[in-house]
Design a protein around this motif. Structure first.
Motif, PDB file in Angstrom:
ATOM      1  N   ASN A 149       0.849  -1.184   0.000  1.00 36.73           N
ATOM      2  CA  ASN A 149       0.000   0.000   0.000  1.00 36.73           C
ATOM      3  C   ASN A 149       0.886   1.237   0.000  1.00 36.73           C
ATOM      4  O   ASN A 149       2.108   1.125   0.182  1.00 36.73           O
ATOM      5  CB  ASN A 149      -0.910  -0.002   1.233  1.00 36.73           C
ATOM      6  CG  ASN A 149      -2.211   0.755   0.977  1.00 36.73           C
ATOM      7  OD1 ASN A 149      -2.231   1.718   0.213  1.00 36.73           O
ATOM      8  ND2 ASN A 149      -3.281   0.324   1.645  1.00 36.73           N
ATOM      9  N   TRP A 179      -2.619   3.543   9.290  1.00 40.10           N
ATOM     10  CA  TRP A 179      -2.889   2.427   8.351  1.00 40.10           C
ATOM     11  C   TRP A 179      -3.054   1.159   9.180  1.00 40.10           C
ATOM     12  O   TRP A 179      -2.198   0.796   9.999  1.00 40.10           O
ATOM     13  CB  TRP A 179      -1.708   2.263   7.375  1.00 40.10           C
ATOM     14  CG  TRP A 179      -1.918   1.103   6.412  1.00 40.10           C
ATOM     15  CD1 TRP A 179      -2.823   1.058   5.413  1.00 40.10           C
ATOM     16  CD2 TRP A 179      -1.206  -0.153   6.401  1.00 40.10           C
ATOM     17  NE1 TRP A 179      -2.762  -0.124   4.747  1.00 40.10           N
ATOM     18  CE2 TRP A 179      -1.746  -0.917   5.340  1.00 40.10           C
ATOM     19  CE3 TRP A 179      -0.195  -0.681   7.167  1.00 40.10           C
ATOM     20  CZ2 TRP A 179      -1.293  -2.193   5.039  1.00 40.10           C
ATOM     21  CZ3 TRP A 179       0.257  -1.951   6.856  1.00 40.10           C
ATOM     22  CH2 TRP A 179      -0.269  -2.720   5.807  1.00 40.10           C
ATOM     23  N   ASN A 210      -5.838  -3.526   5.786  1.00 38.60           N
ATOM     24  CA  ASN A 210      -5.203  -2.729   4.732  1.00 38.60           C
ATOM     25  C   ASN A 210      -6.009  -1.452   4.471  1.00 38.60           C
ATOM     26  O   ASN A 210      -6.342  -1.108   3.334  1.00 38.60           O
ATOM     27  CB  ASN A 210      -5.067  -3.563   3.444  1.00 38.60           C
ATOM     28  CG  ASN A 210      -4.115  -2.892   2.437  1.00 38.60           C
ATOM     29  OD1 ASN A 210      -3.414  -1.926   2.768  1.00 38.60           O
ATOM     30  ND2 ASN A 210      -4.120  -3.379   1.215  1.00 38.60           N
ATOM     31  N   LYS A 211      -6.364  -0.687   5.549  1.00 40.73           N
ATOM     32  CA  LYS A 211      -7.223   0.501   5.417  1.00 40.73           C
ATOM     33  C   LYS A 211      -6.519   1.727   5.972  1.00 40.73           C
ATOM     34  O   LYS A 211      -5.867   1.650   7.022  1.00 40.73           O
ATOM     35  CB  LYS A 211      -8.534   0.251   6.195  1.00 40.73           C
ATOM     36  CG  LYS A 211      -9.545   1.375   6.077  1.00 40.73           C
ATOM     37  CD  LYS A 211     -10.787   1.047   6.884  1.00 40.73           C
ATOM     38  CE  LYS A 211     -11.750   2.240   6.846  1.00 40.73           C
ATOM     39  NZ  LYS A 211     -12.917   2.006   7.730  1.00 40.73           N
ATOM     40  N   SER A 237      -6.656   5.688   7.451  1.00 42.32           N
ATOM     41  CA  SER A 237      -7.575   6.637   8.102  1.00 42.32           C
ATOM     42  C   SER A 237      -6.753   7.804   8.638  1.00 42.32           C
ATOM     43  O   SER A 237      -5.524   7.760   8.633  1.00 42.32           O
ATOM     44  CB  SER A 237      -8.344   5.945   9.236  1.00 42.32           C
ATOM     45  OG  SER A 237      -7.435   5.442  10.197  1.00 42.32           O
TER      46      SER A 237
END
Length: 1339
Positions: A49, A82, A87-88, A90
């Motif tokens: 990412n 992260w 795997n997000k 914010s």
């Protein structure tokens, strides 16, 4: 170290990077460059990412579990988050108006600290989403900080203050420093006092020059440590271990200090690791290693020994130098960033995963790479790329399997390379996997699934494709399993070991153990299996015969077992734990049966996992993904040279049953003790043929012959019994014999060893007929050790009734033991009845020791031991019996005792006879003198025996009778010289004493006698004894004073004295006396001659002898003259002095004259005439008898027919001075011869010269040919002839053999020396050269 991947992006080029590994797991790496973004990569270098930021990244950090990455950037008051799990991305609004400058997650909780450029602080709790803003924590930019394990937060700021706050943001400690703080850390400083628990020390680098240590419990006494200028600035530091700090300096120095209060600031280690600069240091607690980074290389040290350089990583492409280094928490990966913007990731520790099958091994060499190798068979090494990071690996003869969780991937290993076959999912997470040629067996959740590896293999029937263990009706869990070529073994929690035969597809063997089976390790063939149970005990199980052996000294920490793959050591295996490898050997065939022994142990290096054992070499897998070889210490003899061999190597080879190598070690050592050790081992292991070779090389003939006798025995127990006996293990031997086909061997052995108790017990079982014979032998031993009661019982048991000799020995024993036990009558009667003399003697001795003298003597007498019998009869005073036996007795001691008894009884004659038999001469003489009044017999005994004591008694006896002469004689004989001398002096018996004294007397004795005679004016006796005691001057004085009556003897003694004295003055004194200088009366010349002889002045003696002979000749004493010359002649010959010619001539003429009478007497007128002619030609030497000699010459020549010679001597007689002296008887006849002369003459015969062979007349003694004086015959006067030579055996003068033997028919003496000679003593001499060399004597 292996490089896993490299990150190099164009946007990063030329600048330094910020990066952090995911905490705990280390699966992700977050990297921030100058491009306003943070990129996240997995551990294989794949980008996962990317976080795009409003400005350049200021700081980033992972939370304690590695779930969340937090990032702050320039131009933003938000915190970017992260979540790794989903795997997000914010964002978190900090609520701060000023620029964010610092970010750090707590070590223990979900707290995030964020600092700003104006000194404000935000504490965010991610779990509760609570934000705690703390304004004015510092007045300037917060630059550094650290959380403690107690959730205290330490912060450093450009305002040069350090604050320590709690998790609510409240300040609990504050201190100022002299310069900008950097790199704050919490730790525990070592002090002598008991500190409060937790991290209580804050450390901070101040102004890059000093290290500031601030103890929260002692805030008033901070410590500031300064360092040498040459080190440069502090770049970084790390706490580790027990209060140690590692510090990296800008000039490349790498220093370790201790914070212990006693060693504070002391440098424990220092190294100049990098030439130009050092940029970073890092410590991995998991690996126990430290790394420093600088220039273009990274150097890695082991923390246990910092001097040891573990590895060096050089990046040649990085010319500008490196920047930062960082390890994952598990130490597997090391990231290195460069100043050019590149990032390199290296593998520093791998999961140690490996497997072996036979000599083939497979092991993890990288996160996604497995290497398969078979170095023993020399196969090429194959690297297999795999899809996942595996949790388990298995290798078979043709396949490789790797897997994780419940899934496995299978690969075929062929000659064409590696081919992926398939992947298989199992019904649970796989704990372990095993492979053989066709099948795989996976253990998961208490079950084992056996299935074919290659499904398309049509040879395998459908019902044999797969099988699940256990069966549904079997309620146990499988804890371990193993697969061999033909069998599947598994162990269960109930203690069951099951053996499944793949070919028959059924279970063929099972063993039930009391406790659960944790691990099983079969050998390659499946004939032996080692298992570890739940009690951590180890056992060796043989499925073939269901035998089980406990493994001795088995460590409870053992993690695995490997069997030896070499054909030489099929019965050897090793068990290993974290630190050590233990070598065991299974000895199947020994005299003690089968057993497992511990051979020894070998130290194992840190993090080494054994994979393969081959011929004593252990192949281990290391953390770095490589293999290393360890030579087991128990196999060191395999790698030693002949010169390095020791006794320890021999013992190793023997324990491992490597007898060929053991033989070589013994040959190299050349030590008899080593050979003996090998011989014993061969016997122990029943290697009979090799044992014969060993003992033959030792020269132990007895053992070789014994082994040759038994080597063909097929009965293992019987053979083992013999070998145990040879090793002196008799109990073991007996057990083996009894278990064999010939149990009688046990009885035979016990009899040979004299173990009679055991022999009797065995005889009862095996051969009762032998009991009497064993009983007798046992009784003999018991008698010897004094156990007479049992000895008697066994002697009685030993009587057979049909073996006469054996029963005789037993009856003898019964007799002895009966006496010993007190039954004397029975024992004595049996001994008397018994035919053995020896028994009677033995029983007599026993009775004598028991003081039963009468019975003892009786037995001795019956046994014809008369000396012993008489001795014992004497002890019991039975003199009558002694008298009866005396004629048979030889011992003087007994005779002596008997004699004393008889003397006491007054029977002196019998006592004398007994004393004589005892050779007690003194007692015998005493009785003869005191009681029997028989001095003659006493004197005879003294003279015969030379008894000193007896002589004294006889002397005393004669003294009582006033017979002083006899008393003196016996006093001298008894060595009482002083008493004898005094007696002689008192009673005027000195001449008697002097005659008796003899050669045993001392010088003092002789001197005493001499002085006595000197006082008595007895010069001859005084001189004689002064001469004997060596006082020659006084002796000569007395000899020369002797009156005329003693003259001749005195002069003779004087000559002897001077001869012994060798004193010139005494010699001259005697010569003056002999020449008449002292008294005007010259003495006879013969004394002068004798003096010269005594002085050994032989030439002067010879001249004197000639003068004496001449005087004797003139006086008509021709025989005397001859004897004087002859004796002198012989003396000169003895001294090897040349004979004077005048002496030799005179002796020859005198001898010729003596021969005349012999020849006339024998009627040999011719020989007499020839000798008279020789004498008449030298008539001037016979002045006293000229006319008689010439008259005899005329008559004998006339008789012999030598008319002319007769006429010439007759004419001489007619001279006026002789004519009137002619005997009237012959006068007319002689005148007639002159008036009517007859000149006829018989010619003289010729014979050869013994020197040159010239022929000359027989009586001629001067050879005209060689001018030599010829030796003459003492029998005829003729010259000698070589062919007819002999010598007188006494005087060695030559004679003609034939004529001397004729003479000896009528004569019995030698005409020269007058000694008796017989014909038998004469020997003809063939080589007479010795007698012709007399002229060569020294002049």
């Amino acid at each position: 170290m292996k490089r896993v991947f490299t990150l190099s992006e164009r946007a990063w080029s030329g600048s330094c990077l910020q990066y952090k590994w995911q905490k705990d797991l280390g699966n992700y790496l977050a990297v921030a460059g100058p491009d306003n973004s943070v990129k996240i990569f997995d551990r294989h270098g794949q980008k996962m990412n990317e976080l795009n930021l409003p400005g350049r990244c200021v700081s980033l950090d992972w939370d304690k579990d590695g779930d969340t990455l937090a990032v702050i950037a320039e131009k933003s008051s938000s915190v970017h988050l992260w979540d790794a799990n989903v795997n997000k991305i914010s964002q978190l609004d900090s609520g701060m108006k000023d620029q964010l400058s610092f970010l750090l997650w707590s070590k223990t909780g979900p707290l995030l600290a964020v600092g700003t450029s104006k000194g404000n602080l935000l504490i965010y709790n991610q779990q509760t989403s609570r934000k705690i803003p703390v304004l004015g924590k510092h007045t300037k930019r917060i630059t550094c900080g650290c959380w403690s394990s107690q959730n205290l937060l330490a912060l450093g700021s450009e305002d040069r203050n350090i604050t320590v706050s709690n998790h609510e943001g409240d300040t609990i400690r504050q201190t100022s420093v002299r310069a900008d703080p950097a790199d704050i850390q919490f730790s525990v400083m070592k002090t002598d006092e008991r500190a409060s628990p937790g991290e209580s020390t804050v450390s901070v680098a101040v102004g890059k020059k000093t290290l500031f240590l601030f103890n929260l419990n002692d805030p008033d006494n901070p410590i500031e440590l300064a360092f040498q200028q040459r080190y440069g600035n502090i770049i970084s530091y790390r706490w580790y271990g027990d209060g140690y700090i590692m510090i990296g300096f800008s000039h490349g120095y790498f220093v370790v200090i201790s914070t212990h209060i006693r060693e504070i600031g002391q440098e424990l280690f220092q190294a100049h690791n990098h030439k130009d600069s050092l940029t970073s240091i890092s410590i991995s607690q998991a690996l126990n290693k430290a790394a420093s980074c600088g220039d273009n290389c990274v150097k890695i040290h082991d923390l246990t020994d910092l001097k040891e350089m573990d590895a060096i990583v050089t990046l040649e492409e990085e010319t500008k130098g490196l920047d930062q280094i960082c390890w994952t928490d598990d130490g597997q990966l090391l990231a290195i960033s460069s100043q050019q913007g590149s990032l390199y990731v290296y593998l520093t520790k791998l999961p140690i995963l490996g497997s072996s099958c036979g000599t083939r091994i497979a092991f993890l060499t990288s996160l996604l790479e497995v290497t398969v190798a078979n170095q023993v068979e020399g196969d090429p090494t194959v690297a297999v790329a795999v899809e996942v990071e595996p949790n388990f690996i298995a290798v078979g003869p043709y396949h490789l399997a790797v897997g994780m969780n419940n899934r496995a991937w299978f690969y075929a290993l062929g000659s064409n390379g590696v081919q992926r076959l398939k992947d298989t999912e199992y019904l649970g997470t796989v704990a372990s996997l095993c492979l053989n040629c066709d099948y795989a067996a996976a253990l998961f959740e208490g079950k084992v699934q056996l299935h074919v590896i290659e499904d398309e293999d049509q040879d395998v029937e459908e019902d044999r494709q797969t099988k699940l263990f256990p069966e549904p009706d079997q309620k146990y869990r499988i804890l371990s399993h193993a697969l061999t070529t033909e069998f599947l073994f598994y162990g269960t929690d109930t203690g069951l070991i099951q053996c499944f035969y793949i070919e028959d597809w059924q279970s063929v063997n099972e063993y039930r153990h009391p406790v659960g089976i944790r691990k099983v390790f079969p050998d390659l063939n499946g004939t032996r299996l080692v298992f570890i149970d739940d009690k951590s005990d180890g056992f060796l199980y043989c499925p073939v015969d269901d035998s089980l052996f406990e493994i001795p000294d088995f460590s409870p920490m053992i993690t695995g077992v490997l069997w030896e793959n070499s054909v030489n050591d099929k019965s050897v295996f090793v068990a290993f734990d974290e630190d050590k490898v233990y070598t065991y050997a299974f000895h199947k065939d020994t005299i003690q049966g089968s057993k497992v022994i511990l051979v020894g142990s070998t130290k194992l290096q840190f993090s080494h996992k054994p994979l393969l054992l081959y011929n004593g070499e252990l192949t281990c897998q290391t953390q770095s993904g490589k293999t290393s070889s360890v030579i087991l210490s128990t196999h060191s003899f395999l790698n030693s040279t002949r010169n390095d061999f020791s006794k320890e190597h021999l013992l190793q080879a023997i324990k491992l049953k490597r007898f060929t190598e053991a033989w070589n070690v013994c040959k190299a050592l050349g030590d008899s003790e080593a050979w003996a050790e090998l011989g014993r081992a061969c016997l122990h292991h029943m290697e009979v043929e090799l044992a014969i070779r060993v003992y033959r090389s030792m020269g132990n003939v007895g053992m070789v012959l014994s082994l040759e006798d038994i080597k063909g025995i097929e009965d293992q127990n019987l053979l083992a019994g013999h070998l145990a006996m040879f090793l002196n293990d008799y109990n073991q031997a007996q057990d083996l014999y009894l278990a064999s086909s010939y149990p009688m061997a046990a009885l035979e052995m016990r009899r040979d060893l004299l173990h009679w108790d055991s022999a009797l017990q065995l005889a009862k079982r095996l051969r009762p007929k032998e009991i009497p014979y064993i009983s007798k032998e046992y009784a003999i031993q018991l008698e010897f050790v004094g156990d007479y009661t049992n000895a008697l019982a066994h002697y009685e048991k030993g009587i057979t009734g049909d073996n006469k000799e054996h029963d005789g020995s037993c009856l003898a024993g019964v007799a002895r033991m009966s006496i010993r036990m007190g039954d004397i009558r029975k024992g004595a009667n049996q001994a008397i009845k018994h035919p053995s003399r020896t028994l009677k003697k033995e029983c007599g001795a026993i009775l004598e020791s028991m003081k039963q003298y009468s019975e003892a003597a009786q037995l001795y007498e019956k046994g014809q031991y008369y000396d012993k019998a008489a001795s014992v009869y004497i002890r019991c005073k039975n003199w009558a019996k002694v008298g009866e036996l005396l004629t048979h007795v030889s011992s003087p001691k007994i005779h002596l005792q008997y004699a004393k008894a008889k003397e006491a009884d007054g029977r002196y004659k019998e006592a004398v006879m007994a004393y004589e038999s005892a050779q007690d001469w003194e007692s015998m003489i005493r009785i003869l003198l005191d009681h029997l009044n028989n001095p003659e017999e006493a004197v005879r005994i003294v003279r015969e025996t030379q008894s000193v004591v007896g002589a004294k008694m006889v002397a005393r006896f004669f003294l009582h009778l006033n017979d002083y002469a006899s008393a003196i004689q016996f006093l001298v004989l008894s060595h009482c010289s002083d008493e004898a001398f005094q007696l002689a002096q008192q009673h005027g018996q000195m001449e008697v004493y002097a005659d008796i004294i003899g050669p045993e007397a001392t010088v003092e004795d002789y001197q005493s006698i001499a002085l006595y005679f000197e006082g008595e004016k007895k010069h001859l006796q005084a001189g004689t004894f002064f001469h004997k005691c060596g006082q020659y001057s006084r002796a000569l004085k007395h000899f020369l004073k002797c009156p005329n009556s003693d003259d001749n003897l005195a002069i003779e003694m004087a000559i002897e004295t001077v001869g012994e004295a060798k004193d010139e003055a005494l010699t001259n004194q005697l010569i003056d006396y002999l020449m008449g200088e002292s008294d005007g009366m010259p003495k006879d010349a013969k004394y002068l001659f004798r003096l010269y002889m005594a002085l050994k002045q032989y030439r002067e003696a010879a001249r004197t002898a000639i003068i004496i002979a001449r005087e004797e000749q003139s006086a008509g004493n021709y025989r005397n003259a001859h004897d004087v010359l002859f004796s002198m002649y012989m003396e000169l010959l003895t001294q090897k002095i040349k004979i004077p010619a005048e002496m030799a001539t005179n002796l020859m003429i005198l001898h010729s004259y003596i021969l005349v009478k012999i020849h006339v007497k024998r009627g040999d007128h011719l020989k007499a005439a020839r000798m008279l002619i020789r004498v008449s030609n030298n008539i001037s030497k016979f002045p006293s008898h000229i006319v008689p000699i010439l008259t005899s010459a005329v008559i004998e020549c006339h008789r012999a027919g030598l008319k002319n010679s007769s006429f010439s001597y007759a004419a001489m007689l007619m001279r006026p001075e002789y004519r009137n002296k002619i005997d009237p008887k012959y006068k007319k006849k002689i005148e007639a011869m002159v008036r009517r002369p007859d000149t006829s003459e018989v010619e003289e015969d010729n014979s050869p010269c013994p020197y040159c062979g010239f022929s000359l007349p027989e009586c001629e003694l001067l050879c005209p040919g060689c001018k030599n004086n010829l030796p003459y015959c003492i029998a005829t006067g003729r010259h000698m002839v070589k062919e007819d030579w002999c010598v007188c055996p006494h005087c060695d003068f030559p004679a003609l053999f034939s004529l001397f033997t004729q003479m000896l028919e009528t004569e019995s003496v030698c005409p020269m020396c007058s000694e008796n000679v017989s014909v038998n003593q004469l020997k003809k001499i063939s080589d007479c050269s010795r007698y012709l060399q007399q002229d060569q004597l020294q002049p």
